[in-house]
Design a protein around this motif. Structure first.
Motif, PDB file in Angstrom:
ATOM      1  N   VAL A   1      56.287  36.338  77.331  1.00 26.89           N
ATOM      2  CA  VAL A   1      57.310  36.778  78.286  1.00 26.89           C
ATOM      3  C   VAL A   1      57.706  35.594  79.168  1.00 26.89           C
ATOM      4  O   VAL A   1      56.852  34.960  79.797  1.00 26.89           O
ATOM      5  N   LYS A   2      58.981  35.298  79.189  1.00 23.41           N
ATOM      6  CA  LYS A   2      59.481  34.268  80.095  1.00 23.41           C
ATOM      7  C   LYS A   2      59.557  34.860  81.498  1.00 23.41           C
ATOM      8  O   LYS A   2      60.192  35.896  81.712  1.00 23.41           O
ATOM      9  N   VAL A   3      58.905  34.210  82.463  1.00 21.42           N
ATOM     10  CA  VAL A   3      58.812  34.801  83.794  1.00 21.42           C
ATOM     11  C   VAL A   3      59.605  34.053  84.857  1.00 21.42           C
ATOM     12  O   VAL A   3      59.708  34.517  85.997  1.00 21.42           O
ATOM     13  N   GLY A   4      60.164  32.900  84.515  1.00 22.08           N
ATOM     14  CA  GLY A   4      60.967  32.175  85.495  1.00 22.08           C
ATOM     15  C   GLY A   4      60.795  30.678  85.374  1.00 22.08           C
ATOM     16  O   GLY A   4      60.433  30.172  84.308  1.00 22.08           O
ATOM     17  N   LYS A   5      61.053  29.957  86.461  1.00 22.78           N
ATOM     18  CA  LYS A   5      60.933  28.504  86.479  1.00 22.78           C
ATOM     19  C   LYS A   5      59.912  28.055  87.520  1.00 22.78           C
ATOM     20  O   LYS A   5      59.763  28.688  88.566  1.00 22.78           O
ATOM     21  N   ALA A   6      59.255  26.943  87.209  1.00 21.66           N
ATOM     22  CA  ALA A   6      58.282  26.367  88.135  1.00 21.66           C
ATOM     23  C   ALA A   6      59.010  25.472  89.133  1.00 21.66           C
ATOM     24  O   ALA A   6      58.834  24.247  89.148  1.00 21.66           O
TER      25      ALA A   6
ATOM     26  N   LEU B   1      60.944  23.146  82.858  1.00 20.79           N
ATOM     27  CA  LEU B   1      60.050  23.851  83.780  1.00 20.79           C
ATOM     28  C   LEU B   1      60.119  25.369  83.658  1.00 20.79           C
ATOM     29  O   LEU B   1      59.707  26.093  84.581  1.00 20.79           O
ATOM     30  N   ASP B   2      60.604  25.870  82.516  1.00 20.23           N
ATOM     31  CA  ASP B   2      60.500  27.308  82.259  1.00 20.23           C
ATOM     32  C   ASP B   2      59.023  27.689  82.156  1.00 20.23           C
ATOM     33  O   ASP B   2      58.203  26.920  81.631  1.00 20.23           O
ATOM     34  N   VAL B   3      58.691  28.874  82.647  1.00 17.14           N
ATOM     35  CA  VAL B   3      57.301  29.342  82.647  1.00 17.14           C
ATOM     36  C   VAL B   3      57.191  30.607  81.799  1.00 17.14           C
ATOM     37  O   VAL B   3      58.013  31.530  81.923  1.00 17.14           O
ATOM     38  N   TYR B   4      56.163  30.652  80.943  1.00  9.61           N
ATOM     39  CA  TYR B   4      55.941  31.785  80.043  1.00  9.61           C
ATOM     40  C   TYR B   4      54.529  32.326  80.232  1.00  9.61           C
ATOM     41  O   TYR B   4      53.588  31.566  80.476  1.00  9.61           O
ATOM     42  N   LEU B   5      54.400  33.642  80.108  1.00 12.22           N
ATOM     43  CA  LEU B   5      53.084  34.282  80.071  1.00 12.22           C
ATOM     44  C   LEU B   5      52.800  34.665  78.632  1.00 12.22           C
ATOM     45  O   LEU B   5      53.613  35.330  77.988  1.00 12.22           O
ATOM     46  N   ASN B   6      51.650  34.256  78.123  1.00 11.63           N
ATOM     47  CA  ASN B   6      51.254  34.570  76.761  1.00 11.63           C
ATOM     48  C   ASN B   6      50.068  35.523  76.751  1.00 11.63           C
ATOM     49  O   ASN B   6      49.149  35.399  77.559  1.00 11.63           O
TER      50      ASN B   6
ATOM     51  N   ILE C   1      49.339  30.759  80.645  1.00  9.11           N
ATOM     52  CA  ILE C   1      50.726  30.473  80.970  1.00  9.11           C
ATOM     53  C   ILE C   1      51.099  29.138  80.335  1.00  9.11           C
ATOM     54  O   ILE C   1      50.241  28.272  80.120  1.00  9.11           O
ATOM     55  N   ILE C   2      52.365  28.998  79.992  1.00 12.30           N
ATOM     56  CA  ILE C   2      52.889  27.753  79.437  1.00 12.30           C
ATOM     57  C   ILE C   2      54.037  27.285  80.309  1.00 12.30           C
ATOM     58  O   ILE C   2      54.916  28.071  80.674  1.00 12.30           O
ATOM     59  N   ILE C   3      54.003  26.006  80.668  1.00 13.85           N
ATOM     60  CA  ILE C   3      55.112  25.398  81.396  1.00 13.85           C
ATOM     61  C   ILE C   3      55.797  24.407  80.465  1.00 13.85           C
ATOM     62  O   ILE C   3      55.185  23.433  80.011  1.00 13.85           O
ATOM     63  N   ASP C   4      57.054  24.679  80.159  1.00 11.88           N
ATOM     64  CA  ASP C   4      57.837  23.798  79.284  1.00 11.88           C
ATOM     65  C   ASP C   4      58.398  22.683  80.142  1.00 11.88           C
ATOM     66  O   ASP C   4      59.523  22.753  80.635  1.00 11.88           O
TER      67      ASP C   4
END
Length: 216
Positions: free
Chosen positions: A112-117, A24-29, A62-65
């Protein structure tokens, strides 16, 4: 506004959590948007200004892993969510795109990794299988898109100063209780009038395409 993904190397996606620490890591692309030359070249061309703001503008997602499958913070994989145009050559009407991202892009400027969902760490989500977790995520962002159109765009479904990928990406992060990173600055923040000019250009291009289709 559109899909800027050029497959370089696909990764086989897992149906179970691979790395709990990355789940649930969140990234902004930020992607280079060659179609928005007015913004990408004339204002944020390479040089002192680009160094000042950290990026040269483009398309945002945004990408949610969801299963912790990213190898590092520069090449995230998972569900990619972004605002796009339904038929970019024929209309400015926007839609949401949610799809699996499992490859790199040659047009990626910055990640940029911005945090967790943490928003999704509910009993329903945690106890669901992989398919239902996917459904929960997709439903959330589909509902969020409708909320974005009503609350942020006054019901206007067409691309413009309010209804664009940058604002929707920000709206998504806020819904997850995450902040927009200081290292990513859009020229639209400093020069919002450029979006009005760009909308005129897009509308003119669409009108030309529609006329061409009618005469063919």
């Amino acid at each position: 506004m559109g899909n800027y993904f050029f497959k370089e190397q696909e990764k086989e996606m897992s149906v179970v959590v691979v790395n709990k620490e990355r789940e649930l890591d969140v990234y902004l692309n930020v992607y280079a948007n060659s179609s928005d030359k007015l913004i990408g070249e004339k204002i944020y061309k390479k040089g002192a200004i680009e160094e000042l703001v950290g990026t040269n503008s483009g398309h945002y997602s945004i990408i949610i892993d969801r299963n912790g499958e990213s190898d590092d913070d520069q090449h995230p994989v998972g569900i990619e969510i972004h605002l796009v145009m339904k038929r970019p050559n024929l209309s400015n009407e926007t839609a949401i795109s949610c799809s699996t991202r499992n490859h790199n892009s040659s047009k990626l400027i910055k990640t940029v990794k911005v945090g967790k969902a943490l928003f999704f760490q509910t009993k329903e989500y945690v106890e669901s299988d992989d398919i239902n977790k996917y459904v929960i995520l997709i439903k959330h962002f589909n509902d969020l898109f409708n909320k974005f159109i009503q609350e942020q765009c006054s019901g206007d479904m067409y691309w413009g100063r309010s209804n664009n990928c940058h604002n929707y990406a920000r709206f998504c992060l806020e819904s997850l209780h995450l902040s927009w990173p200081d290292s990513v600055v859009s020229p639209a923040d400093d020069y919002p009038f450029l979006l009005d000019v760009l909308k005129i250009q897009k509308c003119a291009s669409i009108a030309t395409n529609q006329t061409s289709n009618q005469t063919n």
